[in-house]
Design a protein around this motif. Structure first.
Motif: not given
Length: 338
Positions: A51-66, A74-85
């Protein structure tokens, strides 16, 4: 002609990926100061904004781990939303450094796109979601059904194979995103939604009356989901791979975000290496020796991530099942850090 065209496209994709991956992703990430991570446009429990626009999830945690391993934050991530295509092209072209988007590991994807799967962070399988009102209790009763499917996924071929094998017919209706797929189901355009079982549990929450729908018992495929990187950059491949392994070993060692600091005086040699107290576990990867410590301290171990995102501590309430550790009857197994 169709076969030749497909082979040509695969060759072009492979060449593109090879060119991009000739660059050193680790150096690029350090220079940018951020990991650019491809995620979904919104899959509950795996990669979605709250609800606050923060990315959450099992895959998101993978991004944060890297990001924790490479940049110490862990906050140094730029998230790029992508469709399956869009997802594979974005990785091949270098738009993203890492794809963590509920992506199934298959031979075709691993061998013909110039990409490498680094491991499995969720063992899944494809199922079916139906309205209880249609009176269906088994997938084998779906002859003639209209099925909503997300385009560009393994779902399409799996549904075709299942209906063909069981001598049934169906009418597919495809959508670009998971959200569009469930909206098609809610509006009555289809009788059934087929997707990974983990996603179906998330879709149930989006139905106005969750008690009016049910997930059928059949699982019709193997869907090993995991993060993906470009081929040709083994240094980056190793970092992402071992970031996942660190989360698994962290759980096996009983290391959590809350207690890891209290283990500084441990005499356990495995945990000493894990924490970077003895040996040089980071030097071999080209990162800080406290990389695994940073992952657990800032993101948590695999069990913590699973529970809060998709397990009993989440709205999805999914059982660990195959995703338990190897010593608890599951398939998740972390190679030794030594």
């Amino acid at each position: 002609m169709k076969l030749l065209k497909t082979l040509s496209l695969s060759a072009a994709a492979l060449a593109l990926a090879s060119t991009v991956s000739s660059a050193d992703t680790l150096d690029s990430v350090k220079e940018k100061g951020v990991v650019t991570c491809g995620v979904s446009t919104g899959i509950a429990g795996f990669s979605a904004t709250d609800s606050s626009g923060e990315w959450k999830g099992l895959d998101v945690d993978m991004c944060k781990a890297v990001a924790s391993a490479v940049l110490g934050d862990s906050t140094k991530v730029k998230y790029v939303p992508l469709t399956a295509k869009e997802r594979f092209t974005a990785l091949q072209s270098g738009e993203i450094d890492l794809l963590a988007r509920s992506t199934t590991w298959t031979l075709t994807r691993d061998a013909s796109l110039g990409l490498n799967f680094v491991g499995v962070n969720y063992y899944d399988g494809q199922g079916f979601l139906v309205n209880k009102g249609i009176g269906v209790n088994s997938a084998k009763e779906l002859d003639g059904a209209t099925v909503c499917i997300q385009a560009g996924t393994t779902t399409e071929l799996n549904v075709t194979d299942y209906f063909t094998a069981n001598k049934m017919t169906y009418k597919p209706i495809t959508y670009d995103t998971s959200g569009q797929t469930i909206e098609g189901f809610k509006s009555g355009r289809c009788d059934v939604v087929s997707s990974d079982a983990s996603q179906l549990y998330g879709l149930v929450l989006k139905v106005q009356d969750p008690t009016s729908v049910k997930v059928l018992p059949e699982i019709i495929s193997k869907e090993p989901l995991g993060p993906v990187v470009r081929q040709g950059d083994d240094k980056w491949f190793n970092i992402v791979k071992w970031s996942h392994i660190a989360m698994l070993n962290g759980e096996e060692f009983g290391l959590t975000a809350k207690n890891i600091d209290s283990m500084a005086n441990t005499t356990n040699p495995d945990i000493q290496r894990f924490l970077g107290i003895n040996g040089e576990p980071g030097k071999m990867l080209g990162i800080d020796d406290k990389w695994a410590y940073n992952i657990i301290k800032q993101v948590g171990n695999y069990g913590e991530s699973f529970d809060r995102n998709v397990g009993m501590g989440s709205a999805l309430k999914i059982e660990r099942g195959l995703n338990k550790l190897w010593n608890d009857g599951g398939l998740q197994y972390g190679a030794p850090i030594r």
